[in-house]
Design a protein around this motif. Structure first.
Motif, short mmCIF file in Angstrom:
data_model
loop_
_atom_site.label_atom_id
_atom_site.label_comp_id
_atom_site.label_asym_id
_atom_site.label_seq_id
_atom_site.Cartn_x
_atom_site.Cartn_y
_atom_site.Cartn_z
N ASP A 183 0.83 -1.21 0.00
CA ASP A 183 0.00 0.00 0.00
C ASP A 183 0.87 1.27 0.00
OD1 ASP A 183 0.94 -0.39 2.59
OD2 ASP A 183 -0.96 0.14 3.56
N TRP A 184 2.00 1.21 -0.69
CA TRP A 184 2.89 2.35 -0.79
C TRP A 184 2.31 3.38 -1.75
CZ3 TRP A 184 6.79 2.75 2.53
CH2 TRP A 184 7.21 1.60 3.18
N ARG A 185 2.67 4.63 -1.55
CA ARG A 185 2.20 5.71 -2.41
C ARG A 185 3.23 6.82 -2.44
NH1 ARG A 185 0.45 9.39 1.40
NH2 ARG A 185 -0.06 8.47 3.41
N LEU A 186 3.06 7.71 -3.39
CA LEU A 186 3.86 8.93 -3.44
C LEU A 186 3.32 9.86 -2.35
CD1 LEU A 186 6.06 9.38 -5.57
CD2 LEU A 186 4.44 10.75 -6.85
N PRO A 187 4.16 10.45 -1.51
CA PRO A 187 3.66 11.31 -0.44
C PRO A 187 3.09 12.61 -1.00
CG PRO A 187 6.04 11.46 -0.55
CD PRO A 187 5.63 10.39 -1.53
N ASN A 188 2.11 13.17 -0.29
CA ASN A 188 1.66 14.51 -0.68
C ASN A 188 2.69 15.51 -0.19
OD1 ASN A 188 0.92 15.51 2.01
ND2 ASN A 188 -0.89 14.20 1.88
N ILE A 189 2.58 16.74 -0.59
CA ILE A 189 3.62 17.74 -0.30
C ILE A 189 3.74 18.00 1.20
CG2 ILE A 189 2.17 19.78 -0.64
CD1 ILE A 189 5.89 19.34 -1.67
N ARG A 190 2.64 17.97 1.93
CA ARG A 190 2.73 18.20 3.38
C ARG A 190 3.47 17.07 4.07
NH1 ARG A 190 -3.02 20.95 5.10
NH2 ARG A 190 -2.65 22.88 3.95
N TYR A 221 1.50 21.02 -13.77
CA TYR A 221 2.56 21.16 -12.78
C TYR A 221 2.18 20.39 -11.52
CZ TYR A 221 5.51 24.79 -14.90
OH TYR A 221 6.37 25.48 -15.68
N SER A 222 3.20 19.95 -10.77
CA SER A 222 3.01 19.32 -9.47
C SER A 222 4.08 19.81 -8.52
CB SER A 222 3.06 17.80 -9.57
OG SER A 222 1.89 17.32 -10.18
N TRP A 223 3.84 19.58 -7.21
CA TRP A 223 4.76 20.03 -6.16
C TRP A 223 5.90 19.05 -5.98
CZ3 TRP A 223 4.68 24.68 -3.85
CH2 TRP A 223 3.52 25.44 -3.98
N TYR A 224 7.06 19.59 -5.62
CA TYR A 224 8.22 18.78 -5.27
C TYR A 224 9.01 19.51 -4.19
CZ TYR A 224 11.25 22.02 -7.85
OH TYR A 224 11.92 23.13 -8.27
N ILE A 225 9.95 18.79 -3.58
CA ILE A 225 10.88 19.42 -2.63
C ILE A 225 12.27 19.32 -3.21
CG2 ILE A 225 11.99 19.22 -0.37
CD1 ILE A 225 9.35 18.53 0.81
N ASP A 226 12.99 20.43 -3.12
CA ASP A 226 14.40 20.46 -3.48
C ASP A 226 15.17 20.14 -2.21
OD1 ASP A 226 17.00 20.98 -4.16
OD2 ASP A 226 16.63 23.00 -4.92
N PHE A 227 15.64 18.90 -2.08
CA PHE A 227 16.34 18.51 -0.86
C PHE A 227 17.76 19.06 -0.78
CE2 PHE A 227 12.84 15.60 -0.02
CZ PHE A 227 12.72 15.78 1.34
N ALA A 228 18.20 19.82 -1.77
CA ALA A 228 19.46 20.55 -1.64
C ALA A 228 19.26 21.71 -0.65
CB ALA A 228 19.93 21.08 -2.98
N THR A 229 18.08 22.34 -0.72
CA THR A 229 17.81 23.53 0.10
C THR A 229 16.66 23.36 1.09
OG1 THR A 229 16.27 24.40 -1.54
CG2 THR A 229 18.60 25.03 -1.77
N GLY A 230 15.82 22.36 0.87
CA GLY A 230 14.63 22.18 1.71
C GLY A 230 13.45 23.00 1.25
N GLU A 231 13.53 23.59 0.08
CA GLU A 231 12.45 24.44 -0.41
C GLU A 231 11.43 23.62 -1.20
OE1 GLU A 231 14.89 27.12 -2.67
OE2 GLU A 231 14.82 28.61 -1.06
N THR A 232 10.16 24.05 -1.10
CA THR A 232 9.11 23.45 -1.92
C THR A 232 8.92 24.31 -3.16
OG1 THR A 232 7.38 24.69 -0.77
CG2 THR A 232 7.89 22.51 0.08
N ASN A 233 8.51 23.66 -4.24
CA ASN A 233 8.31 24.38 -5.48
C ASN A 233 7.43 23.53 -6.38
OD1 ASN A 233 8.51 26.36 -7.44
ND2 ASN A 233 10.73 26.54 -7.23
N THR A 234 7.09 24.07 -7.54
CA THR A 234 6.32 23.32 -8.53
C THR A 234 7.14 23.24 -9.81
OG1 THR A 234 5.21 25.30 -9.35
CG2 THR A 234 4.10 24.06 -7.61
N ASP A 235 6.82 22.21 -10.60
CA ASP A 235 7.53 22.04 -11.86
C ASP A 235 6.63 21.29 -12.84
OD1 ASP A 235 9.57 22.20 -13.72
OD2 ASP A 235 10.84 20.71 -12.76
N ASP A 236 6.97 21.42 -14.11
CA ASP A 236 6.28 20.70 -15.16
C ASP A 236 6.40 19.20 -14.89
OD1 ASP A 236 5.87 19.29 -17.70
OD2 ASP A 236 5.89 21.29 -18.61
N ARG A 237 5.31 18.48 -15.00
CA ARG A 237 5.27 17.05 -14.69
C ARG A 237 6.13 16.21 -15.63
NH1 ARG A 237 -1.19 16.39 -13.50
NH2 ARG A 237 -1.21 17.72 -11.65
N LEU A 238 6.57 16.78 -16.75
CA LEU A 238 7.41 16.03 -17.68
C LEU A 238 8.88 16.04 -17.29
CD1 LEU A 238 5.75 17.02 -21.09
CD2 LEU A 238 5.44 14.92 -19.73
#
Length: 177
Positions: A101-108, A148-165
């Motif tokens: 029952d694994w899933r991709l986590p939501n941004i929170r 677009y969808s949300w992601y985290i940049d683990f280099a800096t810890g910042e959240t952002n959005t990007d093109d899903r491709l």
């Protein structure tokens, strides 16, 4: 070699050494209250980490890495759609740690892994070893731009959005509670 060439060579060598030092995780612990404590996480022999505060079980390694300390393999990059398909594939086939029952986590959920005291990567490296300082997809779509969808940049810890491709790494989660 003349003196100018020596200085240029010395400057280039210094730049290379500095760059390699900067590739290691940088943590500022002085004066900042500890955000993630080791007692917050429980460990399982099946390469999962349980967050006792949130009730979430995380894969220790990002997809593509394996081993006790995530020391082997290569991080796999996915478009957002491929990431969702990969999660379904894992659950349909082998599962992970005896769960399907694994899933991709939501941004929170994904933001709970950010260690605000550290950069490159901004994550607890004891609990999540060899995590690359890279972009990690969440399952959360961006409401304004539907491609677009949300992601985290683990280099800096910042959240952002990007093109899903665009391709990013993934870390899977499941609810324990």
């Amino acid at each position: 070699m003349n003196i100018l060439q020596h200085l240029i060579c010395l400057g280039f060598t210094t730049l290379l050494i500095t760059s390699s030092v900067l590739a290691d995780q940088i943590c500022q612990r002085d004066g900042i209250p500890q955000h993630l404590s080791n007692s917050r996480f429980s460990y399982d022999e099946k390469n999962v980490v349980i967050d006792n505060r949130t009730g979430l079980m995380w894969t220790t390694c990002i997809d593509g890495l394996n081993g006790e300390r995530c020391e082997s393999g290569t991080p796999t990059l996915f478009t957002w759609g491929e990431a969702l398909l990969r999660t379904a594939e894992i659950n349909e086939n082998e599962g992970l740690a005896n769960h399907k029952d694994w899933r991709l986590p939501n941004i929170r959920e994904l933001t709970t892994l950010i260690d605000i005291q550290c950069l490159k990567p901004s994550i607890d490296m004891e609990s999540f070893p060899n995590t690359p300082a890279s972009h990690t997809w969440s399952s959360s779509p961006y409401h304004t731009l539907t491609f677009y969808s949300w992601y985290i940049d683990f280099a800096t810890g910042e959240t952002n959005t990007d093109d899903r491709l665009n391709k990013k790494v993934i870390r899977l989660v499941r609810s324990v509670r």
